[in-house]
Write a protein that holds these residues in place. Structure first.
Motif, PDB file in Angstrom:
ATOM      1  N   LYS A 122       0.807  -1.215   0.000  1.00 46.48           N
ATOM      2  CA  LYS A 122       0.000   0.000   0.000  1.00 46.48           C
ATOM      3  C   LYS A 122       0.846   1.273   0.000  1.00 46.48           C
ATOM      4  CE  LYS A 122      -4.147  -1.997   2.017  1.00 46.48           C
ATOM      5  NZ  LYS A 122      -5.205  -1.874   3.029  1.00 46.48           N
ATOM      6  N   MET A 123       2.091   1.166   0.413  1.00 43.45           N
ATOM      7  CA  MET A 123       3.001   2.313   0.375  1.00 43.45           C
ATOM      8  C   MET A 123       4.127   1.993  -0.602  1.00 43.45           C
ATOM      9  SD  MET A 123       3.033   3.108   4.453  1.00 43.45           S
ATOM     10  CE  MET A 123       1.522   2.783   5.392  1.00 43.45           C
ATOM     11  N   GLY A 124       3.727   1.579  -1.789  1.00 44.17           N
ATOM     12  CA  GLY A 124       4.661   1.030  -2.762  1.00 44.17           C
ATOM     13  C   GLY A 124       5.767   1.970  -3.179  1.00 44.17           C
ATOM     14  N   ALA A 125       5.466   3.258  -3.338  1.00 49.23           N
ATOM     15  CA  ALA A 125       6.490   4.207  -3.782  1.00 49.23           C
ATOM     16  C   ALA A 125       7.606   4.331  -2.744  1.00 49.23           C
ATOM     17  CB  ALA A 125       5.866   5.565  -4.054  1.00 49.23           C
ATOM     18  N   ALA A 126       7.218   4.430  -1.471  1.00 51.86           N
ATOM     19  CA  ALA A 126       8.221   4.531  -0.412  1.00 51.86           C
ATOM     20  C   ALA A 126       8.973   3.211  -0.253  1.00 51.86           C
ATOM     21  CB  ALA A 126       7.552   4.925   0.901  1.00 51.86           C
ATOM     22  N   TYR A 127       8.251   2.097  -0.360  1.00 44.83           N
ATOM     23  CA  TYR A 127       8.912   0.800  -0.209  1.00 44.83           C
ATOM     24  C   TYR A 127       9.933   0.569  -1.329  1.00 44.83           C
ATOM     25  CZ  TYR A 127       9.601  -4.186   0.572  1.00 44.83           C
ATOM     26  OH  TYR A 127      10.160  -5.422   0.817  1.00 44.83           O
ATOM     27  N   LYS A 128       9.653   1.084  -2.516  1.00 44.70           N
ATOM     28  CA  LYS A 128      10.607   0.965  -3.621  1.00 44.70           C
ATOM     29  C   LYS A 128      11.913   1.692  -3.292  1.00 44.70           C
ATOM     30  CE  LYS A 128      11.040   1.693  -8.619  1.00 44.70           C
ATOM     31  NZ  LYS A 128      10.347   2.190  -9.845  1.00 44.70           N
ATOM     32  N   VAL A 129      11.799   2.856  -2.655  1.00 41.97           N
ATOM     33  CA  VAL A 129      12.992   3.583  -2.230  1.00 41.97           C
ATOM     34  C   VAL A 129      13.776   2.756  -1.216  1.00 41.97           C
ATOM     35  CG1 VAL A 129      13.816   5.657  -1.028  1.00 41.97           C
ATOM     36  CG2 VAL A 129      11.929   5.829  -2.669  1.00 41.97           C
ATOM     37  N   ASP A 130      13.062   2.163  -0.272  1.00 42.18           N
ATOM     38  CA  ASP A 130      13.673   1.302   0.738  1.00 42.18           C
ATOM     39  C   ASP A 130      14.456   0.157   0.083  1.00 42.18           C
ATOM     40  OD1 ASP A 130      13.129   0.156   3.870  1.00 42.18           O
ATOM     41  OD2 ASP A 130      13.363  -1.386   2.335  1.00 42.18           O
ATOM     42  N   GLN A 131      13.822  -0.510  -0.875  1.00 45.85           N
ATOM     43  CA  GLN A 131      14.451  -1.663  -1.520  1.00 45.85           C
ATOM     44  C   GLN A 131      15.637  -1.258  -2.382  1.00 45.85           C
ATOM     45  OE1 GLN A 131      13.383  -5.188  -0.956  1.00 45.85           O
ATOM     46  NE2 GLN A 131      12.986  -3.759   0.721  1.00 45.85           N
ATOM     47  N   LEU A 132      15.544  -0.149  -3.088  1.00 49.04           N
ATOM     48  CA  LEU A 132      16.665   0.322  -3.902  1.00 49.04           C
ATOM     49  C   LEU A 132      17.867   0.660  -3.031  1.00 49.04           C
ATOM     50  CD1 LEU A 132      14.917   2.601  -6.549  1.00 49.04           C
ATOM     51  CD2 LEU A 132      16.355   0.606  -7.035  1.00 49.04           C
ATOM     52  N   ALA A 133      17.612   1.290  -1.886  1.00 43.73           N
ATOM     53  CA  ALA A 133      18.706   1.621  -0.975  1.00 43.73           C
ATOM     54  C   ALA A 133      19.394   0.358  -0.478  1.00 43.73           C
ATOM     55  CB  ALA A 133      18.179   2.445   0.191  1.00 43.73           C
ATOM     56  N   GLU A 134      18.596  -0.646  -0.121  1.00 42.64           N
ATOM     57  CA  GLU A 134      19.190  -1.903   0.345  1.00 42.64           C
ATOM     58  C   GLU A 134      19.996  -2.578  -0.761  1.00 42.64           C
ATOM     59  OE1 GLU A 134      16.536  -4.561   2.278  1.00 42.64           O
ATOM     60  OE2 GLU A 134      16.576  -3.385   4.141  1.00 42.64           O
ATOM     61  N   GLU A 135      19.453  -2.578  -1.964  1.00 43.60           N
ATOM     62  CA  GLU A 135      20.162  -3.200  -3.087  1.00 43.60           C
ATOM     63  C   GLU A 135      21.508  -2.530  -3.360  1.00 43.60           C
ATOM     64  OE1 GLU A 135      17.595  -3.098  -6.454  1.00 43.60           O
ATOM     65  OE2 GLU A 135      16.017  -4.313  -5.483  1.00 43.60           O
ATOM     66  N   LYS A 136      21.554  -1.210  -3.178  1.00 40.37           N
ATOM     67  CA  LYS A 136      22.779  -0.470  -3.459  1.00 40.37           C
ATOM     68  C   LYS A 136      23.696  -0.351  -2.245  1.00 40.37           C
ATOM     69  CE  LYS A 136      22.784   2.831  -6.428  1.00 40.37           C
ATOM     70  NZ  LYS A 136      22.602   4.078  -7.211  1.00 40.37           N
ATOM     71  N   GLY A 137      23.268  -0.939  -1.128  1.00 38.93           N
ATOM     72  CA  GLY A 137      24.091  -0.905   0.077  1.00 38.93           C
ATOM     73  C   GLY A 137      24.124   0.448   0.758  1.00 38.93           C
ATOM     74  N   VAL A 138      23.081   1.261   0.541  1.00 43.12           N
ATOM     75  CA  VAL A 138      23.007   2.573   1.173  1.00 43.12           C
ATOM     76  C   VAL A 138      22.333   2.427   2.538  1.00 43.12           C
ATOM     77  CG1 VAL A 138      22.100   4.917   0.987  1.00 43.12           C
ATOM     78  CG2 VAL A 138      22.804   3.686  -1.084  1.00 43.12           C
ATOM     79  N   PRO A 139      22.959   2.867   3.590  1.00 41.83           N
ATOM     80  CA  PRO A 139      22.350   2.719   4.928  1.00 41.83           C
ATOM     81  C   PRO A 139      21.050   3.507   5.042  1.00 41.83           C
ATOM     82  CG  PRO A 139      24.301   4.118   5.038  1.00 41.83           C
ATOM     83  CD  PRO A 139      24.283   3.514   3.672  1.00 41.83           C
ATOM     84  N   ILE A 140      20.072   2.923   5.736  1.00 43.97           N
ATOM     85  CA  ILE A 140      18.763   3.542   5.921  1.00 43.97           C
ATOM     86  C   ILE A 140      18.553   3.813   7.406  1.00 43.97           C
ATOM     87  CG2 ILE A 140      16.278   3.313   5.545  1.00 43.97           C
ATOM     88  CD1 ILE A 140      16.926   1.170   3.439  1.00 43.97           C
ATOM     89  N   TYR A 141      18.159   5.038   7.718  1.00 40.67           N
ATOM     90  CA  TYR A 141      17.893   5.420   9.096  1.00 40.67           C
ATOM     91  C   TYR A 141      16.486   6.014   9.175  1.00 40.67           C
ATOM     92  CZ  TYR A 141      23.010   5.249   9.138  1.00 40.67           C
ATOM     93  OH  TYR A 141      24.320   4.864   8.996  1.00 40.67           O
ATOM     94  N   GLU A 142      15.840   5.850  10.325  1.00 41.26           N
ATOM     95  CA  GLU A 142      14.519   6.430  10.513  1.00 41.26           C
ATOM     96  C   GLU A 142      14.648   7.784  11.217  1.00 41.26           C
ATOM     97  OE1 GLU A 142      10.895   4.007  10.583  1.00 41.26           O
ATOM     98  OE2 GLU A 142      12.096   2.613  11.781  1.00 41.26           O
ATOM     99  N   PRO A 143      14.045   8.817  10.656  1.00 34.74           N
ATOM    100  CA  PRO A 143      14.197  10.177  11.193  1.00 34.74           C
ATOM    101  C   PRO A 143      13.201  10.502  12.302  1.00 34.74           C
ATOM    102  CG  PRO A 143      13.021  10.238   9.098  1.00 34.74           C
ATOM    103  CD  PRO A 143      13.340   8.798   9.357  1.00 34.74           C
ATOM    104  N   PHE A 144      13.620  10.238  13.516  1.00 40.10           N
ATOM    105  CA  PHE A 144      12.816  10.586  14.673  1.00 40.10           C
ATOM    106  C   PHE A 144      13.497  11.705  15.457  1.00 40.10           C
ATOM    107  CE2 PHE A 144      11.619   5.982  14.137  1.00 40.10           C
ATOM    108  CZ  PHE A 144      10.327   6.225  13.701  1.00 40.10           C
ATOM    109  N   VAL A 145      12.741  12.354  16.319  1.00 37.62           N
ATOM    110  CA  VAL A 145      13.269  13.476  17.100  1.00 37.62           C
ATOM    111  C   VAL A 145      14.577  13.077  17.788  1.00 37.62           C
ATOM    112  CG1 VAL A 145      12.860  14.950  19.120  1.00 37.62           C
ATOM    113  CG2 VAL A 145      11.032  14.570  17.468  1.00 37.62           C
ATOM    114  N   GLY A 146      15.561  13.949  17.687  1.00 36.65           N
ATOM    115  CA  GLY A 146      16.867  13.684  18.268  1.00 36.65           C
ATOM    116  C   GLY A 146      17.904  13.329  17.232  1.00 36.65           C
ATOM    117  N   ALA A 147      17.455  12.881  16.045  1.00 35.36           N
ATOM    118  CA  ALA A 147      18.393  12.526  14.987  1.00 35.36           C
ATOM    119  C   ALA A 147      18.930  13.789  14.310  1.00 35.36           C
ATOM    120  CB  ALA A 147      17.718  11.629  13.955  1.00 35.36           C
ATOM    121  N   GLU A 148      20.142  13.694  13.783  1.00 35.47           N
ATOM    122  CA  GLU A 148      20.748  14.782  13.035  1.00 35.47           C
ATOM    123  C   GLU A 148      21.050  14.300  11.627  1.00 35.47           C
ATOM    124  OE1 GLU A 148      24.126  16.372  15.050  1.00 35.47           O
ATOM    125  OE2 GLU A 148      23.021  16.779  16.921  1.00 35.47           O
ATOM    126  N   ILE A 149      20.625  15.079  10.639  1.00 37.71           N
ATOM    127  CA  ILE A 149      20.875  14.777   9.234  1.00 37.71           C
ATOM    128  C   ILE A 149      21.726  15.912   8.691  1.00 37.71           C
ATOM    129  CG2 ILE A 149      19.833  14.229   7.004  1.00 37.71           C
ATOM    130  CD1 ILE A 149      17.255  13.520   8.494  1.00 37.71           C
TER     131      ILE A 149
END
Length: 365
Positions: A122-149
């Motif tokens: 149901k959230m296919g567009a976002a999940y595609k980003v997730d899968q592409l990042a994993e395939e390319k070995g790009v680390p994925i982090y969840e942006p919650f309060v306290g995180a710095e980008i």
């Protein structure tokens, strides 16, 4: 040499529906960082890639941020991941929290795996980003309060609020126990036919008047938007996605805890949700974006950008534009063009000042 920053909003959408495609560069010559905050559609994702190559002079993006999983924010990020090298991806991953939220739903036959799968579909567009990042070995982090980008701090949402309050109420989630998701008024309004939209009545509004009540609501997906804040040369820059008044208030609380007085130091702001009426109120604007000027002839010292499709007849709302103008903002809308703002960054040949949206004495009823 002081750190500089430039923020670019690219146009998204050819019809009535808008989206966000934003890129940011900061640093000093020879040491710049690049962030993409939402990618809009596939077409705007391609435009982002070309824009970064041409104006930022690089094929590398340090940070890719998906504010929330709506298609008009996530789709273009897949193009960025495919065509450019990426250092980090920051996005919420609803499907990874199925174990924590499964008890909220009515269908007790669901397993953690089946719920996760449903959210992925149901959230296919976002999940595609997730899968592409994993395939390319790009680390994925969840942006919650306290995180710095990079230089940006996440002001909203907190992890607890996201999992316990927002995620179970997503329209794209399965049916909740004892109640179903009711579409937000904003979503209903956006679905009305063009003929009805043209029949909107207008009423007079003066500088001293502002009728933006605190009772407005937006969807849980919008409220889950990642709100970011950075300080450059003592001036605040915020990106808000489609955040509503609840998240903006929470973001103000987070900022205060971090020692940041957002309202008094804010210099550049993204107007939430394409300038929609159901994301702002007078009290929340005063709290987060700054207080109103009593006189109309005060020279504006702040800048606000809004992403709105060229053909969108009702965005940004004139009431919302007026509210930001009252608070000392020069307001620019994409409306089919790229708009850019920066401090301490190289000038771009051929670029001219964007037309500002003026205060309107006739606003939507």
């Amino acid at each position: 040499m002081e750190t500089g920053i430039e923020v670019d909003f690219l146009p998204v959408g050819e019809g009535e529906h808008s989206g966000d495609a934003i890129c940011v560069r900061w640093g000093v010559p020879g040491d710049y960082k690049v962030m993409v905050y939402d990618g809009g559609t596939e077409a705007s994702g391609k435009a982002l890639v070309e824009h970064i190559k041409k104006y930022y002079g690089t094929t590398h993006v340090d940070y890719v941020v998906n504010s929330h999983p709506d298609r008009d924010h996530a789709s273009g990020l897949a193009v960025v991941l495919k065509e450019l090298s990426v250092g980090e991806v920051w996005m919420h991953r609803p499907w990874s929290h199925s174990e924590a939220i499964r008890h909220y739903f009515a269908d007790q036959r669901m397993t953690d795996a089946s719920l996760s799968g449903r959210l992925q579909r149901k959230m296919g567009a976002a999940y595609k980003v997730d899968q592409l990042a994993e395939e390319k070995g790009v680390p994925i982090y969840e942006p919650f309060v306290g995180a710095e980008i990079g230089i940006f701090h996440v002001l909203s949402p907190t992890k607890d609020r996201y999992i316990d309050e927002l995620l179970p109420a997503f329209e794209k989630s399965p049916e909740l126990k004892e109640k179903t998701f009711v579409e937000s008024l904003e979503s209903i309004f956006d679905s009305i036919t063009g003929a009805i939209k043209k029949a909107i009545n207008y009423v007079a509004e003066q500088w001293s008047e502002e009728h933006l009540p605190e009772t407005v609501e937006t969807s849980a997906e919008n409220e889950s938007s990642v709100v970011l804040h950075a300080s450059v040369q003592g001036r605040g820059f915020v990106l808000t996605g489609d955040a509503g008044i609840q998240s903006l208030r929470k973001a103000s609380e987070s900022a205060s805890f971090m020692g940041i007085n957002v309202a008094s130091t804010l210099h550049f702001a993204q107007i939430p949700h394409h300038g929609g009426r159901h994301n702002v109120s007078t009290e929340t604007l005063d709290l987060f974006f700054g207080s109103r000027n009593a006189a109309q002839d005060v020279v504006p010292t702040r800048v606000a950008f809004v992403s709105a499709s060229k053909e969108a007849p009702t965005h940004p709302k004139k009431r919302v534009v007026n509210a930001f103008v009252r608070r000392g903002y020069i307001v620019n809308a994409t409306k089919g063009s790229t708009v850019s703002y920066g401090i301490g960054m190289p000038a771009r040949d051929g670029w001219t000042s964007a037309p500002r949206l003026a205060f309107s004495d006739q606003v939507e009823e």
